[in-house]
Design an enzyme around this catalytic site. Sequence first.
Site, PDB file in Angstrom:
ATOM      1  N   THR A  52       0.810  -1.175   0.014  1.00  0.00           N
ATOM      2  CA  THR A  52       0.107   0.069  -0.067  1.00  0.00           C
ATOM      3  C   THR A  52       0.977   1.321   0.037  1.00  0.00           C
ATOM      4  O   THR A  52       0.448   2.390  -0.515  1.00  0.00           O
ATOM      5  CB  THR A  52      -1.103  -0.097   0.993  1.00  0.00           C
ATOM      6  N   CYS A  53       2.061   1.245   0.564  1.00  0.00           N
ATOM      7  CA  CYS A  53       2.848   2.656   0.671  1.00  0.00           C
ATOM      8  C   CYS A  53       3.263   2.946  -0.844  1.00  0.00           C
ATOM      9  O   CYS A  53       3.608   4.089  -1.160  1.00  0.00           O
ATOM     10  CB  CYS A  53       4.126   2.003   1.521  1.00  0.00           C
TER      11      CYS A  53
END
Length: 326
Positions: free
Chosen positions: A239-240
């Site tokens: 997700t980062c």
Amino acid sequence: QGEVGQALKMLRFLGILMGASIRTDSALELDLPSLVWKPLVGELCDFSDLAAVDEALAADLIAVRECPSAHSWATLACGITWRVPSVIKGRWIDLIPGGDKRRVLWEEREAYVEAAVRVRLSECDAEIEAIKSGFTTVVPALVLPLLTWRDLEAKVCGTPIVDVDLLKKMTEHNLPRKEKHPVAIMFWQIVGGMQNSDRAALLAFASGRRRLPSHNSGGHFKIELLHGRGDEALPEAHTCFFTIVLPHYSSTRVMRDKLLYAIHNCSVIDKDFTARGGALYDPEDDYPPPNASQPAAAKRSGVDAQGNEGRGGAGLLSSLAPSPPV
């Protein structure tokens, strides 16, 4: 007063977050009504904005305003006094001094409706001002009059509709043969056939956010290959880095089942999954998840999504005349 002050501080912080979402171009998923957005940019609210948040009250006020005769009024408006229900459940606001004891007459009906609308539209002024005060610590106040309320909503929240073409444009295919790789071809076929709720869940799985930014400047979506894995594996996400990693599935059907299962059942990032009422279910089930249909089912049974009872069968103008004590 202490609770009210704390609530206003929290709303001011919400305004700060809304300003930060514009500064960082990070869509903040907020389903706020026009009743909130319009005052922020200096637009006036009207009856339609009230109707959007209190459909029962709006319908009753229309019935009051359009009552054709004093004879009809005796039946329609029995028990209506010069007060209106507050946005806070169980509370009432007097429209005139001693309004709870004075009946509304037929010839006063238009004045009553005007007063009721005016009071309800201004009831949350302090709360909206708290949001604005926080917002303008991050974004200059001079910007707000340049926007419509829909412009501001889009800049803060992005759009709830996930545009597949826009998502494609902001995608890096870190695969052999790029977008022509079989995995990429299957993936876009599946995404193109998804319901919007599934696409939002896909974004949440890959980035932690359920909406795209209002324009293409929120980073690139990346698709990568999970080497050495096949039909037995589920997709992974970073997700980062707004990245989804897909195994080399044997068919579109297998990828669809694995992808839908993963995006609707991954709960390891934070508490969002639990807060939204998520529950594990089998990929053979219909999509979107069963809980997505609950508000509609609740509405059919006479209870809205917040658990409030509807008007059905409660009598004429029930929102304007409080129920007698049992």
